[in-house]
Design a protein around this motif. Structure first.
Motif: not given
Length: 195
Positions: A155-162
């Motif tokens: 989820x988060x990595x996919x939407x740019x949240x590292x």
């Protein structure tokens, strides 16, 4: 810092709700946190069911007027805090329904013709606060860390949240679960958070 708390538990007398209260208490004492908004998915009556038909198409989800306020909340927030129990090794269906509908193509990410899309929520950070009946190491030892992999990588990595921080508390229904210590840990974290 502007913070959006997404709370997902139907009972306001639950331990999850106590964690929510500690997040808010710590945040109120933290001068670095400018504003806090709380989205209680159950109290809000959020409908987690995906609907696709001749009037609602998946490719148009990112402009669906029913979700405009929720999109604005996510764009407004610097930090997103999720408070939820772990049921059957994963977040509740209510939270997953929110994720299915809010983290849509065109809003949270866009295809750019490469293996991975471009995440559109870069610069934000996330804190996941979850509790479960089973022991703390159960997800790691028995489920190959499925919960953290789902949230961080799928989820988060996919939407740019590292930047994703986890508080995953186990044995929460046990008299030896150290609930007060864990609640205090959340309070301390949010009262001293500076980015």
């Amino acid at each position: 810092m502007k913070m959006l708390i997404i709370y997902t538990h139907p009972n306001h007398r639950s331990l999850s709700y106590a964690f929510l209260q500690e997040v808010m208490r710590g945040s109120e004492e933290n001068a670095y946190i400018e504003e806090v908004k709380v989205l209680d998915l159950y109290e809000e009556g959020f409908n987690p069911v995906l609907v696709f038909n001749e009037n609602k198409r998946r490719r148009d989800m990112y402009t669906d007027p029913d979700f405009a306020t929720y999109r604005e909340q996510l764009m407004w927030a610097d930090k997103i805090v999720l408070v939820y129990p772990i049921w059957w090794g994963r977040p509740p269906a209510m939270l997953m329904g929110y994720i299915d509908q809010m983290f849509a193509s065109g809003f949270a990410y866009k295809e750019v013709g490469k293996l991975m899309p471009e995440g559109l929520l870069k610069g934000k950070s996330v804190v996941c606060i979850s509790s479960m009946k089973g022991p703390a190491h159960y997800p790691l030892l028995m489920l190959n860390n499925a919960h953290k992999a789902l949230m961080r990588k799928a989820l988060f990595s996919y939407v740019g949240i590292r930047k994703v921080k986890f508080f995953e508390f186990g044995s929460m229904e046990s008299p030896k679960g150290k609930q007060k210590e864990k609640l205090n840990k959340i309070y301390r974290y949010f009262s001293t958070l500076n980015r």
